[in-house]
Design an enzyme around this catalytic site. Structure first.
Site, mmCIF file in Angstrom:
data_model
loop_
_atom_site.group_PDB
_atom_site.id
_atom_site.type_symbol
_atom_site.label_atom_id
_atom_site.label_comp_id
_atom_site.label_asym_id
_atom_site.label_seq_id
_atom_site.Cartn_x
_atom_site.Cartn_y
_atom_site.Cartn_z
ATOM 1 N N GLY A 35 -13.331 1.792 63.425
ATOM 2 C CA GLY A 35 -12.505 2.986 63.321
ATOM 3 C C GLY A 35 -12.657 3.921 64.514
ATOM 4 O O GLY A 35 -11.659 4.426 65.046
ATOM 5 N N VAL B 245 -13.712 1.880 55.149
ATOM 6 C CA VAL B 245 -13.215 1.699 56.508
ATOM 7 C C VAL B 245 -14.416 1.594 57.440
ATOM 8 O O VAL B 245 -15.276 2.468 57.460
ATOM 9 C CB VAL B 245 -12.342 2.912 56.919
ATOM 10 C CG1 VAL B 245 -11.870 2.782 58.362
ATOM 11 C CG2 VAL B 245 -11.176 3.071 55.963
ATOM 12 N N CYS B 246 -14.473 0.550 58.233
ATOM 13 C CA CYS B 246 -15.622 0.353 59.128
ATOM 14 C C CYS B 246 -15.693 1.455 60.181
ATOM 15 O O CYS B 246 -14.734 1.684 60.929
ATOM 16 C CB CYS B 246 -15.522 -1.000 59.820
ATOM 17 S SG CYS B 246 -16.822 -1.217 61.060
ATOM 18 N N VAL B 247 -16.836 2.104 60.260
ATOM 19 C CA VAL B 247 -16.998 3.225 61.193
ATOM 20 C C VAL B 247 -16.862 2.784 62.651
ATOM 21 O O VAL B 247 -16.202 3.463 63.449
ATOM 22 C CB VAL B 247 -18.343 3.954 60.943
ATOM 23 C CG1 VAL B 247 -19.537 3.015 61.092
ATOM 24 C CG2 VAL B 247 -18.511 5.146 61.881
#
Lengths: 125, 119, 100, 125, 100, 119
Positions: free
Chosen positions: B82, B77-79
């Site tokens: 996110g 999940v892209c930080v």
């Protein structure tokens, strides 16, 4: 005029195809709730919205997605009887009223325009 | 063959996550390798463990978690995407991890094919 | 190359955007709401038939079935595939370009 | 061939207008990260994507939204120099290369098609 | 009635969907990515000019400014408004219908 | 005049929430009443207090919270749409409340105008 006596013309205007996005499903959930209020409810299908009513849909069997289309057939039991589909939208997609899961009144674009214009509240997706 | 999968949209609102899942499952069943599933844009919402669909509906988040655990998939999940959208470790479903965009580029380099599912 | 299109051709420009840039002979897969483009007898059918003369055009059968189009006549030249076929297309046809 | 030696042709294909959706902004964030990998990066603008480069944008002043467009000007400093805009897309929108915030190579649709066809990885939005 | 359109006319069918059903004399507000339709010299400008003959067509100025179109020539007959003007249109023109 | 506002999309990914906020602020500044802001579909993500945008960006969630508190607005998040997407009391930002779809219909009846912002 008391709050209780207010009866407005509500339109639920469906323009999106089912399954690719959730709008058709969540508009239907909205309509089921709307049925509990004593308002003058109109449910319209135009553009890709007419695909929502196509017979033979099987989202669950094909894709494990939710089969919500049969719920349109239940609208009658909720006293929601004013269903309209736009003639031109059906024709562009090669569909006729016989392809649809529920009986609807097929009206042409000019009649759809007039109907929209007469509403108090239009909820669209 | 090595596949990387990019999921651009959240669960339920768009079919993208469903399509990506079906594709991923089919690829694994056929013996292909899935080097990474990367969740970007609204795709980060697929990792929200608080998601609680109706009982007659599929559970998109849990399904990804289970597929991930079963096949040892890297569900990234892209930080940055996110953070913006409130998807952090606090609500992360099992099997997902928070990573940087570099992991997407790396996946594009390492995999034979990158397949994108979006709106 | 494999081009994928997932939006209704009546709602958005994605199919045209793809057809305008897909090299001759490449593969095009219609899935999600784009499967409506594969059905015969619509206002876009002629455009898709023409595309199928220059490209290998496929349609994802589970998406047709979900939308009640399982038994619908398809545009001439358009071939149905299932998810296994989708994966095979990606493997066989090289880079996958999504026309989102 | 060792992992280090792999150089692929990557294309970031921008087809969406800025501000109405976040795609333009988040693709740009992707490109900035991509610059740290030694890959052959191509950044393309077609259809509404050409609007991303329009001079004079002021999302912050007008709407309190993020001004990310100036970042395109920084791409040169990241050694990202292969920028292409499609001629037909510009023309349909009444734009020319002079309207854009960065110098790009304007190529016609056929050249864009050939460029796309030569890529190893296409990331689009 | 006030009709609102917020999508680019190059990407989606929303503007046409609206124009096909807006009663003569109603108000149409172009905002968000639909403001591109209000700019002169594009491939859709003639359609919008024609629409402005039959409807009161407005465009949201802050959305033009955000997109670098603050000083662009507008299609003949299209009137810019700010958010105060948007609110006034909703108040003055009755039911608001969003062409999403 | 009484307005009701419907927000169909989440923060950042679509401009809908920004437009709704600007409209709402303008209407309040002009002395109008906003009887309810209803968040439906992906709009429920506007209520996620974990959202943490970059420092040079607007904070969409906090901005709604603050406007809500300042003007005593009813920021209603649909329970069904929220459950599906993992927006529950656990992550609800100040000023928002979880309610049913009936509140949207009621707002449509009570308000003079219902204005929709979506994709």
């Amino acid at each position: 005029m008391s709050e209780e006596a207010t009866v407005k013309k509500f339109m639920y205007l469906n323009r999106k195809a089912p399954h690719g996005t959730i709008y058709a499903l969540e508009v239907l959930e909205m309509i089921l709730v709307a049925a509990m209020f004593d308002q003058d409810v109109h449910v319209c299908f135009a553009d890709d919205g007419v695909y929502e009513l196509k017979k033979g849909q099987d989202a669950k069997g094909a894709l494990e997605m939710k089969d919500f289309v049969t719920t349109y057939r239940a609208l009658d039991g909720y006293d929601i009887e004013k269903l309209y589909a736009e003639k031109e939208s059906l024709e562009e997609r090669g569909l006729t009223a016989a392809d649809l899961v529920v009986p609807v009144e097929v009206i042409d674009r000019a009649a759809m325009a007039a109907l929209i214009d007469s509403m108090d509240v239009v909820l669209s997706a | 063959m090595k596949f990387a999968i990019l999921v651009n949209e959240g669960p339920f609102n768009h079919q993208a996550s469903d399509s990506a899942y079906q594709f991923c499952k089919a690829a694994l069943d056929m013996g292909h390798e899935v080097v990474r599933v990367f969740f970007y844009y609204d795709g980060v919402h697929n990792a929200n463990r608080l998601s609680e669909p109706q009982s007659d509906d599929r559970n998109v988040v849990r399904r990804w978690s289970e597929l991930g655990v079963r096949h040892g998939l890297d569900l990234s999940v892209c930080v940055a995407a996110g953070l913006r959208r409130g998807i952090k470790d606090d609500v992360l479903a099992p099997g997902f991890r928070i990573t940087g965009l570099g992991q997407l580029i790396e996946a594009g380099i390492e995999a034979d094919r990158l397949v994108t599912f979006g709106d | 190359m494999l081009h994928t299109v997932n939006k209704s051709p009546f709602e958005r420009n994605n199919l045209d955007a793809c057809l305008n840039r897909a090299a001759a002979g490449s593969a095009i897969l219609l899935y999600e709401d784009a499967v409506y483009a594969a059905v015969a007898g619509t206002a876009v059918a002629e455009r898709v038939r023409h595309a199928a003369e220059q490209h290998d055009v496929y349609v994802l059968a589970p998406d047709l079935q979900a939308r009640g189009m399982k038994d619908a006549a398809l545009v001439e030249g358009v071939k149905p595939v299932d998810y296994t076929g989708f994966v095979e297309l990606v493997a066989a046809r090289g880079t996958a370009t999504a026309w989102l």
